[in-house]
Design a protein around this motif. Structure first.
Motif, short mmCIF file in Angstrom:
data_model
loop_
_atom_site.label_atom_id
_atom_site.label_comp_id
_atom_site.label_asym_id
_atom_site.label_seq_id
_atom_site.Cartn_x
_atom_site.Cartn_y
_atom_site.Cartn_z
N ASN A 285 0.84 -1.23 0.37
CA ASN A 285 0.04 0.47 0.38
C ASN A 285 0.64 1.68 -0.33
OD1 ASN A 285 1.27 0.37 2.71
ND2 ASN A 285 -0.94 -0.57 3.57
N THR A 286 1.90 1.34 0.06
CA THR A 286 2.87 2.36 0.07
C THR A 286 3.52 2.48 -1.52
OG1 THR A 286 4.78 0.30 1.37
CG2 THR A 286 3.89 2.48 2.53
N PHE A 287 3.24 1.44 -2.39
CA PHE A 287 3.54 1.95 -3.63
C PHE A 287 2.89 2.64 -4.09
CE2 PHE A 287 5.21 -0.49 -7.49
CZ PHE A 287 5.78 0.48 -7.46
N LYS A 288 3.37 3.49 -4.98
CA LYS A 288 2.16 3.94 -6.05
C LYS A 288 2.12 4.13 -7.32
CE LYS A 288 4.42 8.20 -5.02
NZ LYS A 288 4.43 9.75 -4.85
N LEU A 289 1.64 2.79 -7.77
CA LEU A 289 2.32 2.69 -9.57
C LEU A 289 0.36 2.66 -9.30
CD1 LEU A 289 3.60 1.52 -11.37
CD2 LEU A 289 2.73 -0.85 -10.51
N THR A 290 0.47 3.03 -9.98
CA THR A 290 -1.11 3.32 -11.18
C THR A 290 -1.24 2.51 -12.11
OG1 THR A 290 -1.35 5.34 -12.24
CG2 THR A 290 -1.76 5.13 -10.18
N GLN A 291 -2.69 1.89 -12.86
CA GLN A 291 -2.46 1.61 -13.52
C GLN A 291 -2.01 2.84 -14.81
OE1 GLN A 291 -3.93 -1.36 -15.04
NE2 GLN A 291 -3.55 -0.93 -17.62
N GLU A 292 -1.98 3.72 -15.12
CA GLU A 292 -1.67 4.59 -15.79
C GLU A 292 0.04 4.46 -16.18
OE1 GLU A 292 -1.30 9.58 -16.83
OE2 GLU A 292 -2.77 8.80 -15.31
N ILE A 293 0.61 5.06 -14.51
CA ILE A 293 2.05 4.57 -14.12
C ILE A 293 2.41 3.33 -15.61
CG2 ILE A 293 3.87 4.39 -12.91
CD1 ILE A 293 2.20 6.32 -10.98
N PHE A 294 2.06 1.81 -14.72
CA PHE A 294 2.29 1.13 -15.18
C PHE A 294 1.86 0.93 -16.19
CE2 PHE A 294 0.14 -3.21 -16.39
CZ PHE A 294 1.28 -3.64 -16.07
N SER B 156 11.28 5.51 -4.70
CA SER B 156 12.86 5.96 -4.40
C SER B 156 12.59 5.68 -2.62
CB SER B 156 13.18 7.90 -4.49
OG SER B 156 11.79 8.21 -3.98
N HIS B 157 10.88 6.05 -1.46
CA HIS B 157 11.31 5.30 -0.52
C HIS B 157 9.52 4.95 -0.12
CE1 HIS B 157 14.01 9.34 -0.38
NE2 HIS B 157 14.15 8.16 0.89
N GLN B 158 9.83 4.54 0.89
CA GLN B 158 8.26 4.36 0.86
C GLN B 158 6.92 5.11 1.65
OE1 GLN B 158 8.11 0.64 1.81
NE2 GLN B 158 9.66 1.06 0.78
N THR B 159 7.18 6.64 1.64
CA THR B 159 6.48 7.64 2.50
C THR B 159 5.35 8.22 1.48
OG1 THR B 159 8.22 9.65 1.76
CG2 THR B 159 8.01 8.24 3.96
N PRO B 160 4.44 9.08 1.14
CA PRO B 160 3.93 9.88 0.77
C PRO B 160 4.68 10.77 -0.70
CG PRO B 160 2.50 9.36 2.81
CD PRO B 160 3.77 8.89 2.81
N ASP B 161 5.70 11.25 -0.13
CA ASP B 161 6.40 12.21 -0.68
C ASP B 161 6.88 11.66 -1.70
OD1 ASP B 161 7.93 12.17 0.97
OD2 ASP B 161 8.73 13.47 1.04
N SER B 162 7.68 10.44 -1.67
CA SER B 162 8.59 9.35 -2.52
C SER B 162 8.25 9.84 -4.03
CB SER B 162 7.97 8.15 -2.26
OG SER B 162 8.80 7.74 -0.87
N VAL B 163 9.61 9.67 -5.46
CA VAL B 163 9.40 10.08 -6.27
C VAL B 163 9.15 8.73 -6.62
CG1 VAL B 163 10.59 10.04 -8.13
CG2 VAL B 163 11.01 12.12 -6.28
#
Length: 621
Positions: free
Chosen positions: A157-166, A231-238
């Protein structure tokens, strides 16, 4: 089977020390029998002086080796020929011109210039530092090919991957994220565990990264491709994909840095060197004629010495890596040969005292050992190593359970480490099963061997070897060894870890990690800063040179050969000699199979780390 001293016996040859790397059980000092052989010393000398490029030392060693001297005379002649003086001089001599190291880095070619034919040849990985296919291949055939896991349900749940990014990732433009997960085509490496590390400040302040990397196999494919790195596990990650230009290059550096830190501290140091340390003590205290000692001793040769030297120099507070190299060679020379009277004249009367003496010399030297090269502080580095030694523990690190837990045991991907490692494990297991069955005709003979039972109990208690013992249901019973089947698995695990697994993660340091732009051991700028280029994240040239020297030394010394035993000491029964020959022939077959596979692979994608001809019998470097 005879009696043997326990580690709690004051007369025991070896005992445990819990103060060196708390709470790890370490061998308390080393014994004369732990000192390296002359062949090992010569190999280490040659590697070091080749790197230093000091022709005087090379000439001295070559001239002495041509004579058929005794070992004692050999080392005394080194001493008399001012070898130590010349070796000391190499410490002061720069491998490359100082102006080169002081230049501002503007091109990748500047990193290539610190390699040359005289000292360190530029590794092939330098040609692939910016190659995405190579980046993915490293997860399966690189320096740390054991961290990738198959995605079986949901992403973190910390991974910000979306269908668009995928769908931005090449190869997945027309794919669906949900389909890829359902098909089992996604693989992840999540370095959340690195959050335990604290940012280091040697030689300058650094940052700790805990990235997530996602890889996948396109429909109808078997080749792994990169999808995204965060880059990180936080919301402001790149988060970036291979189409994101400079930011993708930065994220690749961040991921490789985290992978390298996990490799050095956990996969390599903790799960090979430290994992076998309890066996050094327990096996050392077995009677000389005990069958377990005869079969395991060759797989532990040199381990006590190497581990002790590593802790006293490389992972000690403030221990300079530059000084480590000097300490390793000088201490070996001193311990092995110089007469007791000569040592007394210099105020050092035994081997342990000399190593401690050399350790002090390194502790007060400028530089920070592991702390200088890696991204975290020494304290947090060792905390990470100790933590992952306990989890998943001895049984959980056996090859098939380990791969199965990560979902990669039977995953339909080109996974050369897995394929080669399984062949070597099975060959070793057949040999160890035959050895056990020959000495123990039934399970009752296992339980009836009081020395063996005390040995197993010691490993689980005083040795603090977690998850060691047979299971009742799914629960491990610490120290329980009651069947020939489990004893054969234990012997296989020790031999495989000491030889094959250590070879896979140690010798790749030279060929796959010594070029800093491919594998930076620390990140030296903020990747989120748009004014910072990907190249500026890489270690500066002086640190890159240090990385080159250390990893080249550690990855260059091949000593002994897997499956080759001293038959006089092993004292095999006649029927076992045939089994040993079968084992050795199988290793040659595996060699041919690996070479045949590699013949169809393009340069940079040939996995050679587990060629049996390149695997030593024990951890001796």
């Amino acid at each position: 089977m005879g009696g043997g001293a326990s580690t709690n016996d004051t007369n025991a040859l070896y005992s445990y020390d819990y103060t060196i790397l708390p709470p790890v059980a370490f061998s308390k000092g080393i014994k004369p029998s732990d000192y390296p052989s002359v062949e090992w010393v010569i190999k280490v000398f040659h590697v070091h002086v080749k790197i230093a490029g000091n022709a005087k030392i090379v000439d001295i060693i070559n001239s002495i080796q041509k004579e058929d001297h005794s070992f004692g005379q050999f080392l005394h002649e080194i001493y008399d020929s001012k070898f130590l003086l010349h070796l000391g001089e190499t410490k002061k001599e720069s491998l490359v011109d100082a102006p080169l190291l002081s230049k501002e880095v503007t091109s990748i070619d500047q990193y290539k210039e610190i390699f040359n034919d005289k000292t360190c040849i530029l590794p092939a990985c330098a040609d692939f530092f910016d190659d995405d296919a190579y980046f993915a291949f490293m997860r399966l055939g690189g320096f740390n090919p054991v961290m990738i896991e198959r995605v079986t349900s949901t992403l973190p749940n910390t991974f910000k991957l979306t269908q668009e990014i995928f769908q931005k990732a090449p190869g997945f433009e027309n794919d669906q994220l949900t389909d890829a997960i359902a098909d089992g085509r996604l693989y992840i490496t999540d370095y959340k565990s690195l959050e335990i590390m604290k940012p280091g400040d040697k030689p300058v302040p650094k940052a700790v990264f805990c990235p997530i990397g996602l890889f996948g196999v396109p429909k109808e494919g078997k080749t792994l491709l990169p999808i995204a790195v965060q880059s990180h596990q936080t919301p402001d990650s790149v988060i970036a994909t291979p189409v994101d230009g400079e930011m993708w290059q930065k994220m690749r550096h961040v991921f490789n840095c985290a992978e390298a830190n996990m490799h050095q501290l956990v996969t390599h140091f903790s799960r090979t060197h430290l994992l076998l340390e309890p066996f050094v003590v327990a096996v050392g205290n077995l009677p000389e004629d005990h069958p377990i000692k005869r079969i395991l001793h060759p797989h532990l040769e040199g381990t006590a010495f190497i581990n002790f030297m590593a802790v006293k120099t490389l992972v000690s507070p403030g221990g300079g890596v530059e000084e480590l190299l000097m300490a390793l060679h000088l201490s070996t020379l001193w311990l092995l040969d110089f007469s007791e009277s000569r040592r007394r004249r210099r105020g050092v009367t035994d081997g342990t005292a000399f190593i401690n003496f050399m350790a002090v010399k390194t502790l007060v030297s400028p530089g920070g050992g592991v702390e200088e090269l890696l991204m975290g502080t020494l304290t947090s580095d060792l905390e990470l190593a100790a933590h992952w030694l306990q989890s998943p523990g001895f049984n959980g690190l056996m090859l098939r359970p380990f791969l199965a837990a990560r979902g990669t045991l039977t995953a339909p991907i080109d996974y050369p480490y897995r394929d080669d490692a399984l062949k070597l494990w099975d060959a070793t297991h057949c040999w160890m099963t035959a050895y056990v069955d020959s000495h123990y005709p039934s399970d009752s003979s296992i339980t009836g061997d009081a020395v063996l039972q005390a040995f197993a109990a010691t490993l689980a208690s005083a040795g603090r070897l977690n998850n060691f013992g047979e299971c009742e249901g799914e629960v491990c019973v610490p120290g329980k060894v009651t069947t020939r089947k489990y004893l054969a698995e234990v012997l296989t695990m020790v031999a495989f870890t000491a030889g094959c697994q250590h070879a896979a993660v140690n010798f790749t340091q030279k060929d796959l990690m010594s070029f800093a732009p491919t594998v930076p051991l620390a990140i030296y700028a903020d990747p989120k800063d748009p004014a910072v280029t990907a190249l500026q994240l890489v270690p500066p040239l002086d640190q890159a040179l240090l990385q080159q020297r250390v990893l080249t030394v550690l990855g260059s010394v091949h000593h002994t050969l897997y499956g080759e035993y001293n038959l006089h000491k092993l004292k095999l029964k006649d029927e076992l000699k045939d089994h040993l020959e079968v084992f050795q022939l199988r290793l040659k077959e595996i060699e041919k199979e690996i070479l045949l596979r590699n013949s169809t692979c393009k340069e940079g994608f040939k996995y050679e780390a587990l060629l049996p001809s390149l695997i030593p019998q024990s951890i001796n470097v």
